[in-house]
Design an enzyme around this catalytic site. Structure first.
Site, mmCIF file in Angstrom:
data_model
loop_
_atom_site.group_PDB
_atom_site.id
_atom_site.type_symbol
_atom_site.label_atom_id
_atom_site.label_comp_id
_atom_site.label_asym_id
_atom_site.label_seq_id
_atom_site.Cartn_x
_atom_site.Cartn_y
_atom_site.Cartn_z
ATOM 1 N N SER A 475 -27.140 4.346 -53.779
ATOM 2 C CA SER A 475 -28.521 4.604 -54.191
ATOM 3 C C SER A 475 -29.175 5.541 -53.173
ATOM 4 O O SER A 475 -28.685 6.646 -52.968
ATOM 5 C CB SER A 475 -29.274 3.280 -54.343
ATOM 6 O OG SER A 475 -30.500 3.485 -55.002
ATOM 7 N N ASP A 562 -26.578 3.999 -65.918
ATOM 8 C CA ASP A 562 -27.619 3.998 -64.888
ATOM 9 C C ASP A 562 -28.923 4.562 -65.462
ATOM 10 O O ASP A 562 -28.946 5.693 -65.962
ATOM 11 C CB ASP A 562 -27.148 4.848 -63.713
ATOM 12 C CG ASP A 562 -28.005 4.686 -62.468
ATOM 13 O OD1 ASP A 562 -29.167 4.280 -62.586
ATOM 14 O OD2 ASP A 562 -27.497 4.980 -61.367
ATOM 15 N N HIS A 594 -26.739 1.049 -62.349
ATOM 16 C CA HIS A 594 -27.008 1.555 -61.005
ATOM 17 C C HIS A 594 -26.267 0.768 -59.929
ATOM 18 O O HIS A 594 -26.068 1.262 -58.823
ATOM 19 C CB HIS A 594 -28.517 1.512 -60.738
ATOM 20 C CG HIS A 594 -28.946 2.284 -59.534
ATOM 21 N ND1 HIS A 594 -28.752 3.643 -59.416
ATOM 22 C CD2 HIS A 594 -29.549 1.889 -58.371
ATOM 23 C CE1 HIS A 594 -29.226 4.055 -58.252
ATOM 24 N NE2 HIS A 594 -29.706 3.010 -57.599
#
Length: 647
Positions: A475, A562, A594
């Site tokens: 991330s 995602d 994600h």
């Protein structure tokens, strides 16, 4: 050194998340089954005789909570990482499960439970408008639901234990927030204004049992958050507790009376503080019995029984049942008993300087050979092991933190011969608001410089071999990996990124609709894509603008579902690297979002990462056959024997 099998470190835990029903009669926990997790439920007095109720490799829950009727359990589920979470219930007497939010495409979550309404819950759900979540009241016995409060644009609601909305939170310009008090149906008046600099460190935590006040963590007018109480009628504030130089990050309240009992500060380690003598005795027993960092996971309404855990860096989390009257702990189980006796390494707490005078709480783990660490910096006697290849682990968020305790990735990397440095760079939470706010609009700027400063320290201290540096993260951490390979292309030998934002302008434009209320907060914290000046800065800080600078090997992975970072980012990155002939490996997980959650995908990611590191740095690797990669994982690139002409 013998390699610890990846399955031992990253496979599903043997048992986690134990909890008690509010009445104390029942006991539940999650257990490994068919590679996934299954929810087991039974009686507290015979907790070893629980029975499996729901779950498995495909459908197992990752978390759950008891309803106050002590018969129903709630758990969230989405579809392959799409983050359209639905709220499900399980009747532990019949074994029946029910989707309490059964409308396609909605995103829902539990807003409140109350002992006053044991068979009812409040749910936030965006069924009417994808951009806003209305409050719905749901009966867990029948599944019947009705909208009880329509959201006209608020970010959050504060309700009392009678399910009455007392306050709502709205976003203001420049990232500030305001709490408003509901004085009559449809009538709101300002209650509490929170400047932008305090928006992430000041939060209302709950309403008192009598409904006359709220408790909050409050950093206004100071650097660290203290615990306060606001009168709901007058707005008057009383300070309940504060600690010099440390944020209060967690509050313990009585499960039935809502009386404050204790709180946690967390800089280097979690430290509990009591608000009364009785709780002080409990915390002393729990602290003295096991050591490690204490977490209180579950308590009965009458507080007679608690479930707690103790976390250490060199052992799996251990769970215990606390008999409060007898002041006695009964061991339950370890999350990963197979780790017992394995060569796990300690985690050293450090305070590292930045180039502009800030201090970063960081954690260093090294292979068990010399050097022996004697404070900070490392002593000059480096012995036989150092300098080691180093992995810089970058946490996500970025408004999160890394903490002391057992970390599977750290132990895995150290076991493969790496030193591991995890850094709380500016923008991390838990170190005062000045440190947090120093990260505003510094994605790829000062936040990135902090990471480089940490690496420079590790090299100068004799810990890290400057020729064998790796940067790894997911991330925001993945973004930092790409930023490192484009901004400092000769510093790192390679990088590993999971779901990284590549184009910051596209990232901010394409957030999920229910994040739209946070636009001003994102504009302040990351950058304003709506203005020409903001777009200029964001473009300069976007890895997508500098992909021609990447020359070092890169392994990156992405979840096809995602909703935060577009798959187009990952596909575009792969196309550029393929055209330029840069060594790379790209893994697309078709059934993930994600975050990787499926056990087979977690195993595959770490196996590929280990193969990648071994190919680049000749570090040891557990044998792995690419033919065993699950069908839902699509591999491309020009490494590990893949055909570079087959994207």
């Amino acid at each position: 050194m013998t390699l610890i099998p990846r399955e031992t470190l990253f496979g599903a835990p043997v048992a986690i998340a134990p909890s008690l029903s509010p009445d104390g009669r029942r006991f539940a926990y999650l257990e490994r089954s068919d590679g996934g997790l299954v929810l087991r439920v039974g009686w507290r007095r015979r907790w070893r005789s629980t029975v499996p109720m729901f779950g498995g490799a495909e459908a197992g829950p990752s978390s759950y909570t008891w309803c106050y009727d002590s018969r129903h359990i709630l758990f969230p589920r989405d579809e392959s990482g799409d983050e359209n979470w639905h709220v499900f219930s399980l009747d532990v007497e019949t074994g029946q499960t029910r989707d309490l939010t059964p409308w396609p495409g909605v995103a829902a979550g539990v807003a409140a439970l109350s002992p006053r309404h044991p068979t009812q819950i409040l749910v936030l759900m965006n069924r009417r408008d994808p951009a806003v979540h209305d409050l719905w009241r749901v009966d867990v016995e029948t599944g019947e639901s009705r909208e009880v409060f329509r959201n006209t644009g608020f970010m959050r609601f504060i309700v009392d234990d009678d399910f009455t909305v007392r306050l709502a939170q709205e976003a203001l310009e420049d990232g500030a927030v305001r709490y408003l008090r509901l004085t009559a149906p449809g009538t709101w008046e300002p209650f509490l204004d929170i400047p932008a600099e305090d928006a992430l460190t000041t939060v209302i935590t709950g309403v008192t049992r009598d409904g006359r006040a709220v408790h909050a963590l409050d950093s206004r007018g100071r650097d660290v958050a203290r615990l306060v109480r606001f009168d709901l009628e007058s707005g008057a504030m009383d300070v309940v507790a504060e600690e010099e130089g440390e944020d209060i990050v967690e509050v313990l309240v009585h499960p039935e009376t809502f009386r404050l009992q204790g709180y946690v500060t967390h800089r280097l380690r979690r430290i509990w503080h009591s608000c009364d003598e009785e709780t002080a005795r409990d915390l002393q027993v729990l602290a003295d019995t096991h050591g490690g960092d204490l977490h209180i996971l579950s308590r009965t309404l009458d507080q007679a029984w608690w479930v707690v855990s103790h976390a250490r860096e060199t052992a799996a989390t251990r769970f215990s049942l606390y008999d409060r009257q007898a002041r006695r702990l009964e061991p339950l189980f370890s999350a990963r008993p197979e780790l017992d006796g394995l060569p796990l390494v300690p985690m050293q707490s450090l305070s590292l300087p930045t180039r502009d005078g800030l201090e970063m709480v960081s954690y260093l783990s090294t292979p068990p050979q010399p050097p022996i660490l004697q404070g900070s910096p490392i002593t000059e006697d480096t012995g036989g092991g150092a300098p080691w290849p180093l992995v810089l682990l970058v946490h996500g968020g970025p408004w999160g933190r890394v903490a002391w305790g057992y970390d599977a990735a750290t132990q895995w990397l150290v076991n493969r011969g790496f030193a591991v440095l995890a850094v709380n760079f500016r923008g991390s939470v838990g170190f005062g608001k000045a440190f947090l706010n120093a990260g505003d609009r510094e994605w790829g700027g000062a936040m990135q410089q902090d990471l480089i400063d940490a690496v420079d320290w590790a090299v100068s201290a004799g810990v890290a071999d400057p020729r064998r540096l790796v940067v790894m993260g997911g991330s925001y951490g993945g973004y930092a990996v790409l930023r490192a390979l484009t901004e400092t292309p000769e510093l790192f030998a390679c990088g590993i990124a999971l779901c990284p934002p590549v184009d910051l302008i596209g990232f901010l434009r394409n957030v999920p609709p229910y994040w739209s209320r946070m636009a001003e907060i994102f504009a302040r914290r990351i950058g304003d894509h709506r203005s020409a000046e903001g777009r200029k800065m964001l473009k300069a800080r976007s890895p997508s603008s500098h992909l021609d600078r990447i020359s070092r090997p890169l392994f990156f992975a992405h979840g096809a579902n995602d909703v935060r970072v577009s798959r187009d980012d990952a596909d575009g990155l792969a196309a550029v690297l393929r055209t330029r002939g840069v060594p790379h490996l790209y893994a697309l997980f078709e059934n993930e979002g994600h975050v990787l959650v499926r056990p087979e995908n977690i195993a595959t990611f770490h196996a590929l990462a280990e193969e990648f590191l071994s190919a680049v740095l000749k570090t040891p690797a557990q044998p792995f056959d690419l033919a065993t990669v699950p069908p839902a994982v699509r591999l491309s690139g020009n490494m590990l024997g893949l055909d570079p002409g087959n994207p």
